[in-house]
Scaffold this motif. Structure first.
Motif, PDB file in Angstrom:
ATOM      1  N   THR A  27      -8.458   4.857  39.687  1.00  0.00           N
ATOM      2  CA  THR A  27      -8.246   3.593  40.393  1.00  0.00           C
ATOM      3  C   THR A  27      -7.255   3.805  41.525  1.00  0.00           C
ATOM      4  O   THR A  27      -6.498   4.778  41.540  1.00  0.00           O
ATOM      5  N   LEU A  28      -7.271   2.898  42.472  1.00  0.00           N
ATOM      6  CA  LEU A  28      -6.351   2.920  43.602  1.00  0.00           C
ATOM      7  C   LEU A  28      -5.802   1.504  43.787  1.00  0.00           C
ATOM      8  O   LEU A  28      -6.191   0.780  44.699  1.00  0.00           O
ATOM      9  N   PRO A  29      -4.901   1.061  42.888  1.00  0.00           N
ATOM     10  CA  PRO A  29      -4.405  -0.315  42.960  1.00  0.00           C
ATOM     11  C   PRO A  29      -3.470  -0.541  44.147  1.00  0.00           C
ATOM     12  O   PRO A  29      -2.801   0.378  44.617  1.00  0.00           O
ATOM     13  N   HIS A  30      -3.457  -1.792  44.602  1.00  0.00           N
ATOM     14  CA  HIS A  30      -2.552  -2.222  45.662  1.00  0.00           C
ATOM     15  C   HIS A  30      -1.479  -3.071  44.992  1.00  0.00           C
ATOM     16  O   HIS A  30      -1.728  -4.199  44.575  1.00  0.00           O
ATOM     17  N   THR A  31      -0.283  -2.524  44.837  1.00  0.00           N
ATOM     18  CA  THR A  31       0.805  -3.204  44.150  1.00  0.00           C
ATOM     19  C   THR A  31       1.618  -4.012  45.154  1.00  0.00           C
ATOM     20  O   THR A  31       2.038  -3.476  46.177  1.00  0.00           O
ATOM     21  N   GLN A  40       7.908  -5.501  48.370  1.00  0.00           N
ATOM     22  CA  GLN A  40       7.375  -4.140  48.400  1.00  0.00           C
ATOM     23  C   GLN A  40       5.878  -4.212  48.146  1.00  0.00           C
ATOM     24  O   GLN A  40       5.423  -4.962  47.294  1.00  0.00           O
ATOM     25  N   GLU A  41       5.120  -3.462  48.912  1.00  0.00           N
ATOM     26  CA  GLU A  41       3.688  -3.362  48.674  1.00  0.00           C
ATOM     27  C   GLU A  41       3.195  -1.996  49.118  1.00  0.00           C
ATOM     28  O   GLU A  41       3.686  -1.423  50.078  1.00  0.00           O
ATOM     29  N   GLN A  42       2.244  -1.469  48.347  1.00  0.00           N
ATOM     30  CA  GLN A  42       1.705  -0.145  48.641  1.00  0.00           C
ATOM     31  C   GLN A  42       0.449   0.089  47.813  1.00  0.00           C
ATOM     32  O   GLN A  42       0.228  -0.577  46.821  1.00  0.00           O
ATOM     33  N   GLY A  79       2.838   0.168  38.201  1.00  0.00           N
ATOM     34  CA  GLY A  79       3.071   0.182  39.641  1.00  0.00           C
ATOM     35  C   GLY A  79       4.545   0.139  39.987  1.00  0.00           C
ATOM     36  O   GLY A  79       5.364  -0.365  39.224  1.00  0.00           O
ATOM     37  N   LYS A  80       4.869   0.673  41.148  1.00  0.00           N
ATOM     38  CA  LYS A  80       6.253   0.676  41.624  1.00  0.00           C
ATOM     39  C   LYS A  80       6.635  -0.690  42.159  1.00  0.00           C
ATOM     40  O   LYS A  80       5.864  -1.315  42.891  1.00  0.00           O
ATOM     41  N   VAL A  81       7.819  -1.152  41.782  1.00  0.00           N
ATOM     42  CA  VAL A  81       8.403  -2.396  42.288  1.00  0.00           C
ATOM     43  C   VAL A  81       9.857  -2.081  42.636  1.00  0.00           C
ATOM     44  O   VAL A  81      10.377  -1.041  42.225  1.00  0.00           O
ATOM     45  N   PRO A  82      10.527  -2.949  43.398  1.00  0.00           N
ATOM     46  CA  PRO A  82      11.936  -2.675  43.705  1.00  0.00           C
ATOM     47  C   PRO A  82      12.738  -2.429  42.418  1.00  0.00           C
ATOM     48  O   PRO A  82      12.627  -3.169  41.453  1.00  0.00           O
ATOM     49  N   LEU A  83      13.494  -1.357  42.388  1.00  0.00           N
ATOM     50  CA  LEU A  83      14.366  -0.983  41.272  1.00  0.00           C
ATOM     51  C   LEU A  83      13.621  -0.593  40.003  1.00  0.00           C
ATOM     52  O   LEU A  83      14.198  -0.624  38.914  1.00  0.00           O
ATOM     53  N   GLY A  84      12.337  -0.214  40.092  1.00  0.00           N
ATOM     54  CA  GLY A  84      11.662   0.223  38.871  1.00  0.00           C
ATOM     55  C   GLY A  84      10.155   0.176  38.939  1.00  0.00           C
ATOM     56  O   GLY A  84       9.554   0.377  39.986  1.00  0.00           O
ATOM     57  N   THR A  85       9.542  -0.108  37.780  1.00  0.00           N
ATOM     58  CA  THR A  85       8.086  -0.175  37.674  1.00  0.00           C
ATOM     59  C   THR A  85       7.690  -1.412  36.880  1.00  0.00           C
ATOM     60  O   THR A  85       8.485  -1.983  36.146  1.00  0.00           O
ATOM     61  N   ALA A  86       6.436  -1.792  37.030  1.00  0.00           N
ATOM     62  CA  ALA A  86       5.853  -2.902  36.268  1.00  0.00           C
ATOM     63  C   ALA A  86       4.544  -2.403  35.663  1.00  0.00           C
ATOM     64  O   ALA A  86       3.833  -1.612  36.274  1.00  0.00           O
TER      65      ALA A  86
END
Length: 103
Positions: A27-31, A40-42, A79-86
């Protein structure tokens, strides 16, 4: 991915065909996130997803047919989020129907 089609009547003249599909892939998710005002988005390389579906085709006239299909997809993403992951598990249900034509 694998797919199978089985005509109910012998030969190629059967009006009804049952269809089954299954697959596994990347998969190639857009977080996208906004935490404490920091956005943040990527796109990221995600985890695997799998899917399975079943349906039927009914021949109507010459090459025209009606198609109905149900598909289930599941994946667990991080996924990466500011200060960590979700992390989250995603399960989707799809219903597809329509008219097609074989040339």
């Amino acid at each position: 991915n694998v797919a199978a089609r089985h005509r109910i009547k012998r030969g190629t003249n059967g009006r009804l065909a049952l269809i089954a599909r299954a697959g596994l892939g990347p998969t190639l998710p857009h977080t996208e996130s906004r935490i404490d005002g920091e956005a943040q988005e990527q796109y990221e390389l995600g985890r695997r997803a799998w899917q399975a579906s079943g349906g039927a085709e009914l021949r109507l006239w010459r090459g025209m047919f009606f198609l109905g299909e149900y598909k289930f997809t599941r994946t667990s993403q991080r996924g990466k989020v500011p200060l960590g992951t979700a992390e989250s598990v995603f399960r989707t249900h799809h219903g597809v129907f329509g008219v097609g034509y074989d040339f």
